[in-house]
Design a protein around this motif. Structure first.
Motif, PDB file in Angstrom:
ATOM      1  N   THR A 152       0.968  -1.312  -0.054  1.00  0.00           N
ATOM      2  CA  THR A 152      -0.277   0.100   0.049  1.00  0.00           C
ATOM      3  C   THR A 152       0.843   1.313   0.085  1.00  0.00           C
ATOM      4  OG1 THR A 152      -0.212   0.286   2.529  1.00  0.00           O
ATOM      5  CG2 THR A 152      -1.799  -1.041   1.409  1.00  0.00           C
ATOM      6  N   PHE A 153       0.348   2.474  -0.159  1.00  0.00           N
ATOM      7  CA  PHE A 153       0.739   3.583  -0.255  1.00  0.00           C
ATOM      8  C   PHE A 153      -0.122   4.729   0.198  1.00  0.00           C
ATOM      9  CE2 PHE A 153      -1.194   3.624  -4.328  1.00  0.00           C
ATOM     10  CZ  PHE A 153      -1.346   4.943  -4.696  1.00  0.00           C
ATOM     11  N   LYS A 154       0.564   5.911   0.365  1.00  0.00           N
ATOM     12  CA  LYS A 154      -0.463   7.078   0.707  1.00  0.00           C
ATOM     13  C   LYS A 154       0.642   8.318   0.119  1.00  0.00           C
ATOM     14  CE  LYS A 154      -1.800  10.069   4.235  1.00  0.00           C
ATOM     15  NZ  LYS A 154      -1.569  10.226   5.378  1.00  0.00           N
ATOM     16  N   ALA A 155       0.252   9.040  -0.774  1.00  0.00           N
ATOM     17  CA  ALA A 155       0.829  10.203  -1.347  1.00  0.00           C
ATOM     18  C   ALA A 155       0.680  11.382  -0.443  1.00  0.00           C
ATOM     19  CB  ALA A 155       0.313  10.265  -2.861  1.00  0.00           C
ATOM     20  N   VAL A 156      -0.500  11.794   0.138  1.00  0.00           N
ATOM     21  CA  VAL A 156      -1.031  12.796   0.670  1.00  0.00           C
ATOM     22  C   VAL A 156      -0.569  13.066   2.110  1.00  0.00           C
ATOM     23  CG1 VAL A 156      -3.116  14.141   1.335  1.00  0.00           C
ATOM     24  CG2 VAL A 156      -3.227  12.710  -0.522  1.00  0.00           C
ATOM     25  N   ALA A 157       0.254  14.310   2.395  1.00  0.00           N
ATOM     26  CA  ALA A 157       0.714  14.516   3.822  1.00  0.00           C
ATOM     27  C   ALA A 157      -0.451  15.230   4.393  1.00  0.00           C
ATOM     28  CB  ALA A 157       1.861  15.375   3.616  1.00  0.00           C
ATOM     29  N   ALA A 158      -0.127  15.195   5.829  1.00  0.00           N
ATOM     30  CA  ALA A 158      -1.234  15.993   6.687  1.00  0.00           C
ATOM     31  C   ALA A 158      -2.368  15.344   6.535  1.00  0.00           C
ATOM     32  CB  ALA A 158      -1.227  17.471   6.581  1.00  0.00           C
ATOM     33  N   SER A 159      -2.628  14.019   6.602  1.00  0.00           N
ATOM     34  CA  SER A 159      -3.927  13.615   6.494  1.00  0.00           C
ATOM     35  C   SER A 159      -4.124  12.219   6.963  1.00  0.00           C
ATOM     36  CB  SER A 159      -4.153  13.158   4.690  1.00  0.00           C
ATOM     37  OG  SER A 159      -5.053  12.413   4.694  1.00  0.00           O
ATOM     38  N   SER A 160      -5.363  11.940   7.565  1.00  0.00           N
ATOM     39  CA  SER A 160      -5.415  10.581   8.449  1.00  0.00           C
ATOM     40  C   SER A 160      -5.997   9.669   7.467  1.00  0.00           C
ATOM     41  CB  SER A 160      -6.334  10.909   9.599  1.00  0.00           C
ATOM     42  OG  SER A 160      -7.771  11.381   9.142  1.00  0.00           O
ATOM     43  N   ALA A 161      -6.160  10.137   6.133  1.00  0.00           N
ATOM     44  CA  ALA A 161      -6.819   9.014   5.205  1.00  0.00           C
ATOM     45  C   ALA A 161      -5.867   7.841   5.294  1.00  0.00           C
ATOM     46  CB  ALA A 161      -6.642   9.443   3.961  1.00  0.00           C
ATOM     47  N   ALA A 162      -6.824   6.706   4.815  1.00  0.00           N
ATOM     48  CA  ALA A 162      -6.123   5.346   4.866  1.00  0.00           C
ATOM     49  C   ALA A 162      -5.189   5.168   3.558  1.00  0.00           C
ATOM     50  CB  ALA A 162      -7.234   4.266   4.379  1.00  0.00           C
ATOM     51  N   CYS A 163      -4.186   4.105   3.622  1.00  0.00           N
ATOM     52  CA  CYS A 163      -3.339   4.207   2.692  1.00  0.00           C
ATOM     53  C   CYS A 163      -4.177   3.155   1.341  1.00  0.00           C
ATOM     54  CB  CYS A 163      -2.193   2.917   2.945  1.00  0.00           C
ATOM     55  SG  CYS A 163      -1.120   3.802   4.311  1.00  0.00           S
ATOM     56  N   THR A 164      -3.531   3.316   0.384  1.00  0.00           N
ATOM     57  CA  THR A 164      -4.289   2.762  -0.843  1.00  0.00           C
ATOM     58  C   THR A 164      -3.699   1.646  -1.390  1.00  0.00           C
ATOM     59  OG1 THR A 164      -4.993   5.147  -1.498  1.00  0.00           O
ATOM     60  CG2 THR A 164      -4.871   3.265  -3.366  1.00  0.00           C
ATOM     61  N   ALA A 165      -4.223   0.620  -1.808  1.00  0.00           N
ATOM     62  CA  ALA A 165      -3.488  -0.607  -2.211  1.00  0.00           C
ATOM     63  C   ALA A 165      -2.864  -0.421  -3.777  1.00  0.00           C
ATOM     64  CB  ALA A 165      -4.690  -1.799  -2.341  1.00  0.00           C
ATOM     65  N   CYS A 166      -1.718  -1.057  -3.735  1.00  0.00           N
ATOM     66  CA  CYS A 166      -0.943  -0.950  -4.908  1.00  0.00           C
ATOM     67  C   CYS A 166      -1.779  -1.491  -6.297  1.00  0.00           C
ATOM     68  CB  CYS A 166       0.168  -1.691  -4.904  1.00  0.00           C
ATOM     69  SG  CYS A 166       1.520  -0.786  -4.079  1.00  0.00           S
ATOM     70  N   PRO A 167      -1.601  -0.992  -7.489  1.00  0.00           N
ATOM     71  CA  PRO A 167      -2.256  -1.263  -8.640  1.00  0.00           C
ATOM     72  C   PRO A 167      -2.199  -2.914  -8.723  1.00  0.00           C
ATOM     73  CG  PRO A 167      -1.274   0.701  -9.149  1.00  0.00           C
ATOM     74  CD  PRO A 167      -0.710   0.128  -7.885  1.00  0.00           C
ATOM     75  N   SER A 168      -2.931  -3.512  -9.539  1.00  0.00           N
ATOM     76  CA  SER A 168      -3.173  -4.910  -9.812  1.00  0.00           C
ATOM     77  C   SER A 168      -1.703  -5.227 -10.261  1.00  0.00           C
ATOM     78  CB  SER A 168      -4.121  -5.235 -10.797  1.00  0.00           C
ATOM     79  OG  SER A 168      -3.911  -6.621 -11.089  1.00  0.00           O
ATOM     80  N   VAL A 228       8.328  -6.123   0.893  1.00  0.00           N
ATOM     81  CA  VAL A 228       8.084  -6.088   2.389  1.00  0.00           C
ATOM     82  C   VAL A 228       8.285  -4.930   2.795  1.00  0.00           C
ATOM     83  CG1 VAL A 228       8.832  -8.597   2.618  1.00  0.00           C
ATOM     84  CG2 VAL A 228      10.557  -6.626   2.580  1.00  0.00           C
ATOM     85  N   GLY A 229       8.324  -3.910   1.973  1.00  0.00           N
ATOM     86  CA  GLY A 229       8.733  -2.357   2.519  1.00  0.00           C
ATOM     87  C   GLY A 229       7.245  -1.854   2.907  1.00  0.00           C
ATOM     88  N   THR A 230       7.601  -1.083   3.988  1.00  0.00           N
ATOM     89  CA  THR A 230       6.260  -0.137   4.673  1.00  0.00           C
ATOM     90  C   THR A 230       6.642   1.201   4.501  1.00  0.00           C
ATOM     91  OG1 THR A 230       7.266  -0.249   6.749  1.00  0.00           O
ATOM     92  CG2 THR A 230       5.671  -1.970   6.312  1.00  0.00           C
ATOM     93  N   GLY A 231       5.556   2.159   4.651  1.00  0.00           N
ATOM     94  CA  GLY A 231       5.624   3.530   4.542  1.00  0.00           C
ATOM     95  C   GLY A 231       5.654   3.998   2.991  1.00  0.00           C
TER      96      GLY A 231
END
Length: 186
Positions: free
Chosen positions: A31-47, A53-56
């Protein structure tokens, strides 16, 4: 936290993280999240991609292609016919099958051994070899063994024969392939 904030809950997650206050966590693998200063959930990588094993991960471009695919982010595509890629979580290009082998009509091959011998050859991957003298193989994209020529026939010194018709009559016989017979006296 935002300037002027006096509450822990006002602190929002940076890119690559989700949550707020004391409940901030790195985006999980895949997963990933590009938006800063947000409590939004992380988005699953494309198919057909992930972060290994990387996080963040903080950008879709950090989602790398699975084995059998090439590219990253939204530009992941299957390996084409006659190519393969074994590496996981990699944007590397798909490699070509070795000489005298192919994947047939299959795409998305993820191992060198998916490259199967052409007609006139046997084996797969890095172990493809020409049919030896007095043998043939008509099937393409197959690792099956070469077949011995019918009785009283052979390929002479030729290797890589791809049809039973390449098996020519031995001395004292006439014909080719499966139609070999003894010469008549006279």
């Amino acid at each position: 936290c935002a300037e002027g904030s006096d509450e822990l809950t006002d602190c929002l997650a940076d890119a690559g993280f989700t949550g707020s206050g004391s409940n901030v966590a790195a985006c999980a693998a895949g997963t990933f999240k590009a938006v800063a200063a947000s409590s939004a959930a992380c988005t699953a990588c494309p198919s057909s991609s992930g972060t290994g094993v990387g996080t963040g991960s903080s950008a879709e471009s950090e989602c790398l292609a699975h084995a059998g695919f090439t590219g990253s982010g939204s530009t992941v595509s299957e390996c084409a016919i006659d190519t393969f890629k074994a590496a996981v979580a990699s944007s590397d290009a798909c490699g070509s099958c070795p000489s005298s082998s192919s994947t047939g009509s299959s795409t998305g091959s993820d191992e060198l051994t998916d490259c199967l011998a052409d007609a006139g050859f046997t084996g797969s991957g890095g172990s493809v070899a020409a049919c030896s003298v007095h043998t043939f193989k008509a099937t393409s994209a197959s690792a099956v063994a070469c077949t011995t020529c019918p009785s009283n026939s052979g390929t002479g010194s030729a290797t890589g024969s791809d049809a039973v018709g390449d098996c020519l009559a031995d001395a004292g016989f006439t014909g080719a392939g499966g139609a070999v017979s003894a010469c008549t006296v006279g």
